[in-house]
Design an enzyme around this catalytic site. Structure first.
Site, PDB file in Angstrom:
ATOM      1  N   ASP A 263       3.631  -8.255   5.453  1.00  0.00           N
ATOM      2  CA  ASP A 263       2.504  -7.335   5.561  1.00  0.00           C
ATOM      3  C   ASP A 263       1.224  -8.188   5.681  1.00  0.00           C
ATOM      4  O   ASP A 263       1.271  -9.421   5.690  1.00  0.00           O
ATOM      5  CB  ASP A 263       2.477  -6.392   4.349  1.00  0.00           C
ATOM      6  CG  ASP A 263       1.689  -5.127   4.626  1.00  0.00           C
ATOM      7  OD1 ASP A 263       1.896  -4.118   3.959  1.00  0.00           O
ATOM      8  OD2 ASP A 263       0.837  -5.163   5.557  1.00  0.00           O
ATOM      9  N   GLU A 460      -4.313   3.576   1.675  1.00  0.00           N
ATOM     10  CA  GLU A 460      -3.841   2.483   0.804  1.00  0.00           C
ATOM     11  C   GLU A 460      -4.512   2.535  -0.568  1.00  0.00           C
ATOM     12  O   GLU A 460      -4.724   3.614  -1.119  1.00  0.00           O
ATOM     13  CB  GLU A 460      -4.072   1.155   1.533  1.00  0.00           C
ATOM     14  CG  GLU A 460      -3.286   1.079   2.851  1.00  0.00           C
ATOM     15  CD  GLU A 460      -3.184  -0.310   3.414  1.00  0.00           C
ATOM     16  OE1 GLU A 460      -3.501  -0.505   4.599  1.00  0.00           O
ATOM     17  OE2 GLU A 460      -2.779  -1.228   2.673  1.00  0.00           O
TER      18      GLU A 460
END
Ligand code: GLC
Length: 604
Positions: A263, A460
């Site tokens: 990521d 997020e």
């Protein structure tokens, strides 16, 4: 297979160590030029949330990727390995102006219709191909166990079987249509303590596998080409450095032959010393590294580790073999340049047929939680007062990951219909509250009101509901290596605390004797006991996307309500920091009413 292995071997033989490391490097488009791509033999590029070229038209995307592609393969001094370009098209091709914006996954979990998910994946793939790209960082296969988590809405819910079923169908349809899938985030991102993004998931292997690992099995069997590793830790060890999870389990036991990708700068959190962090992650089994800005530092660090003998050349070759094999199997080596292939989906980009799929998805995603005083269905002749901050706001309807990372507000940048516009189209006597407060409610002028309430967009960790800093310190939740300096969205699951204007709006109208249909726009269940009490009817609409018309059609009885909760709905008993799923919910997973008031399906 022998031919494939010979092909891979021939490439590996002719590549220098630096070129192999280049193939293991993925860079964000703003931090690289076509010349950099060529000189470093970069393996992939990405657009982060909201990172778009030029006028953000489909054509601008095609031209952008075509320039990078040519640099990678066309010049006489290019290495010649085609480059991949990845995006987060998590609810349609949501970075691009004019793309069809579908409901976020939490609403698709409520719809629980695998064919619908496949239709959405196919439409999304066609729109990605229309922009000349090849790779979608989707679907999320998180099992969302705690609705404090800011990424709950990216999940299909808390039921591992439902996540597995819908995730597989998404992957199959996306890849059949010609776009590489990427299941994420491997693994356990939805199970962190207090639902803190990038936090700690503490479970024994049996529970961990059953809840968080097993949902990946069907997608892996279906041949998903890439897997993205998660920021979270499992039992104190970060996934980005977890050799068991990446090499022993995913690659060896499960036989995954594709690319394991990091990521966003996920490597740097492994160690204060960047070289050591890179070494840990490469030796744990990661193959490609999303290093959006500091990619030169990454390449130098990895080259240094190899030259010091701390990372073996055989590990580098294994990673590069996987990258080349995946590009080969996907068809990238035989693919025309982006400018020549983008026509494939050009006429489908943002087309009516895709909008129809989105509207169908909206209708199936709505969950009716309460319907008294025969408030629903509304009737076309009724004098409807439409109020609430989310009544006429496309940005809020769509939520995060829409044109920008954190999402938009207002109606200036998106194409579609707001919920108000949808209602007005079906009920000509409807009226929009002048300041959205509902203050003008009057039983002599209004038969019923619709109050569209809820959250504003986030993505997020910014969407985490952090009851207090003590939770943050306890979970060690970090963003960009720091103890989350970002201002979290809210401090409570209680909507009346985070958005008191919503309860005020419902009560203001109801006090005038006008029954209220409350419509909650949110990325997750919230504690809404008081709002439920004050409203005659209550609908969970999640983040429906750009087809507000679909919401209106359900409210006006064009179809029945069929949506069922994809995760438990907490009541006011949930404490500030406890796991919402650890308490007796107000409504269980699977709960949902039809217009007749019957509970839909078997209540799981
Ligand atoms: C983000 C997300 C991940 C996304 C990636 C690229 O931090 O965690 O889901 O695919 O970066 O945008």
């Amino acid at each position: 297979m022998q031919q494939e292995e010979a092909f891979l071997a021939s490439w590996l033989e002719r590549m220098t160590l630096r070129q192999k490391i280049g193939q293991m490097t993925m860079v964000e488009r703003l931090h690289v030029t076509p010349a950099d791509v060529k000189e470093n033999a970069l393996g992939a590029l990405l657009s982060g949330g909201g990172s778009h070229p030029g006028d953000n038209s489909a054509q601008a995307w095609v031209e952008m990727n075509d320039r990078f592609w040519q640099a990678a393969v066309a010049d006489e001094d290019s290495l010649g390995v085609p480059i991949l370009f990845g995006v987060d098209a998590v609810h349609g091709h949501n970075n691009v102006q004019g793309a069809t914006i579908f409901p976020h996954n939490i609403g698709l979990g409520a719809a629980d219709d695998a064919q619908l998910v496949a239709d959405i994946a196919r439409a999304t793939a066609r729109e990605i191909l229309a922009t000349g790209l090849e790779w979608n960082f989707a679907p999320v296969l998180a099992v969302a166990e705690n609705c404090h988590w800011g990424r709950t809405y990216e999940s299909f819910g808390s039921d591992p079987q439902r996540v597995a079923k819908l995730g597989r169908r998404y992957v199959e349809a996306l890849q059949e249509e010609g776009v590489m899938g990427c299941v994420k985030h491997w693994v356990g991102d939805g199970g962190t303590k207090h639902g803190m993004d990038q936090g700690e998931t503490t479970l024994d292997w049996r529970a961990f596998e059953t809840t968080h690992v097993a949902p990946y099995y069907p997608a892996l069997e279906a041949g998903v080409l890439t897997v993205m590793v998660s920021f979270n830790s499992w039992n104190g060890e970060k996934c980005h450095g977890h050799r068991f999870l990446i090499t022993e389990l995913l690659k060896e036991r499960l036989g995954f032959a594709g690319i394991v990708v990091s990521d966003w700068d996920g490597v740097k959190y492994l160690d204060e010393d960047y070289g050591a962090a890179v070494r840990k992650s490469v030796n744990a089994g990661l193959d490609m590294f999303m290093v959006p800005e500091r990619w030169r530092e990454f390449m130098d660090a990895l080259e240094g580790q190899v030259r010091q003998g701390r990372v073996s050349v055989s590990r580098i070759d294994e990673a590069v073999r996987r990258i080349l094999r995946t590009k080969l199997r996907y068809g990238l080596f035989d693919s025309p340049r982006p400018a020549r292939r983008a026509g494939v989906g050009a006429d489908s980009f943002g087309c009516q047929a895709h909008g129809d799929i989105a509207r169908r998805a909206v209708k199936k995603s709505l969950v009716l939680l309460k319907n008294e005083q025969s408030a629903l269905p509304l009737a076309p002749h009724q004098r409807i007062l439409v109020a609430g901050k989310n009544a006429h706001n496309l940005g809020h309807q769509c939520g995060g990951w829409t044109l920008s990372w954190q999402g938009e507000s207002g109606n200036g940048s998106l194409d579609g219909t707001t919920i108000w516009e949808g209602i007005r189209a079906l009920a000509p006597r409807a009226e929009l509250s002048a300041d959205l407060s509902g203050a003008e409610a009057d039983p002599k002028r209004h038969d019923v009101a619709v109050a569209v309430i809820g959250e504003k967009p986030y993505a997020e960790g910014l969407g985490d509901i952090r009851p207090g800093d003590e939770v943050l310190v306890e979970t060690g939740s970090r963003v960009n290596g720091l103890l989350n300096p970002l201002e979290p969205y809210a401090k409570s699951l209680k909507l009346a605390q985070t958005h008191p204007e919503d309860l005020a709006c419902i009560r203001r109208i109801a006090a005038k004797g006008v029954p209220v249909v409350a419509l909650l726009i949110s990325g997750r269940p919230l504690v809404v006991d008081e709002e439920l009490e004050a409203a005659a009817a209550f609908v969970a609409a999640w983040l429906p996307g750009a087809q507000g018309q679909g919401v209106a059609e359900a409210l006006l009885g064009k179809c029945d309500f069929t949506g069922r909760l994809p995760l438990p709905w907490p009541g006011s008993g949930v404490g500030a920091a406890e796991r919402a799923s650890g308490h007796e919910p107000l409504f269980p997973v699977g709960y949902g009413l039809s217009l007749a008031g019957a509970k839909i399906g078997s209540q799981k």
